[in-house]
Design an enzyme around this catalytic site. Sequence first.
Site, short mmCIF file in Angstrom:
data_model
loop_
_atom_site.label_atom_id
_atom_site.label_comp_id
_atom_site.label_asym_id
_atom_site.label_seq_id
_atom_site.Cartn_x
_atom_site.Cartn_y
_atom_site.Cartn_z
N ALA A 1 0.86 -1.18 0.00
CA ALA A 1 0.00 0.00 0.00
C ALA A 1 0.89 1.23 0.00
CB ALA A 1 -0.90 -0.02 1.23
N GLY B 1 2.79 7.33 -1.17
CA GLY B 1 3.61 8.38 -1.76
C GLY B 1 4.60 8.96 -0.78
N ASP C 1 7.80 6.23 4.01
CA ASP C 1 7.68 4.95 4.70
C ASP C 1 7.26 3.82 3.75
OD1 ASP C 1 8.29 6.17 7.17
OD2 ASP C 1 6.21 6.76 7.45
N SER C 2 6.13 3.99 3.09
CA SER C 2 5.66 2.94 2.19
C SER C 2 6.56 2.80 0.97
CB SER C 2 4.21 3.21 1.75
OG SER C 2 4.09 4.47 1.11
N LEU D 1 -4.36 4.31 -3.25
CA LEU D 1 -5.79 4.58 -3.24
C LEU D 1 -6.06 6.05 -3.51
CD1 LEU D 1 -6.89 2.50 -0.10
CD2 LEU D 1 -6.69 1.77 -2.49
N CYS E 1 -10.27 4.86 8.49
CA CYS E 1 -9.71 4.60 7.16
C CYS E 1 -8.98 3.25 7.15
CB CYS E 1 -8.77 5.73 6.78
SG CYS E 1 -8.07 5.58 5.11
N GLY F 1 3.61 0.68 5.42
CA GLY F 1 4.68 1.42 6.08
C GLY F 1 4.37 1.80 7.51
N CYS G 1 -5.85 13.77 5.89
CA CYS G 1 -5.62 13.92 4.46
C CYS G 1 -6.69 14.73 3.76
CB CYS G 1 -5.46 12.55 3.80
SG CYS G 1 -6.95 11.52 3.80
#
Length: 381
Positions: free
Chosen positions: A18, A21, A24-25, A44, A113, A137, A211
Amino acid sequence: MNSLGFDKAPEDTRVVVAMSGGVDSSAVAALLKSEGYDVVGITLQLYDMGANAPTRAKSCCAGRDIYDARKVAEDIDIPYYVLDYESRFREEVIDDFADSYMRGETPIPCVKCNQTVKFRDLLETSHDLGADCMATGHYVQRKLGADGRAQLHRAADPNRDQSYFLFTTTQEQLDFLRFPLGHLMSKAETRALAAKFGLEVADKPDSQDICFVPDGKYARLVERLRPEAGEPGQIVDIDGNVMGDHRGLIHYTVGQRRGLNIGGTAEPLYVVKLVPEKRQVVVGPKAALAKKMVYVKDLNWLDGDQIDEKGVEVEVKLRSAMQPTTATVFPEARGEARIELHDAQFGIAPGQAGVFYQGERVLGGGWITREELLANSATAA
């Protein structure tokens, strides 16, 4: 066993990452790719900020972040997809966020979420893609217990630990999830990892705001979605005496002291509770915020089938930023639990979560309910 716990070669192990941007991920995707795993990146699309999107939004899902995730996927040469989850996100997270404020609660949309579009819907998509697991992440650790079942543990770095926000993770989800960064001792290690793989996001700032509210003005969003949320009302003390007027319940939260515009009192006043059906903000001295009994609903319990009726000794966090405090948790009917705190705590707000720990292990948690808190607030010592 490979590093993700599968009895096969990394190249035969498909992992959906997942990708938000962020660093971490992105580091997770690059690390797993370097280890030879069959990595698929997914981002997503949760909402459309349109022309008002900031160029360097401090949020996790803005348009710039999708661009960054796609660039990372290209650089490390993995398949990459953007999934349109806007309608799901609106229903499950944004509308719930607004409705929670309307109920006089203090919501945690990041938990919702994770609970819905990420750890439910995205996991289904990962299964559809034939993935063996999904990696994120998040700073938490997944460890195997003596019975061979996966357990959720706090991150090695207490300053980065995100276990409070993942308390709704079910056993089935935990069996499928992997958290490759949870053992790192600092965010600097993650950035060094990203720099090692040449990722442009290595120095990207952390996301800080919700977000879908990148400017941090939650009240304005709620009032736009639920215009009645901005209706004025009265500020009253715990005995019902009118102290002044307020400009809408959405501007207040339990434990708040600033912005009440009430003078002439012998001691500072705090928001003790919100009563949406009367459009009232109830205030009182700090002592009125103290609680030793808290109730939670929608309990997710990861240590066996249910809580022992005799009670379980735990540490509990009642806000994301607080230190855990000792308590005993007892089962109640209909998926609820009663938390008896060993020491009174202040500023416990409906809509927040009570998350249970034993040592570093997360035992589960639930959503703090409004009704029971209101019943005890006026008489709290």
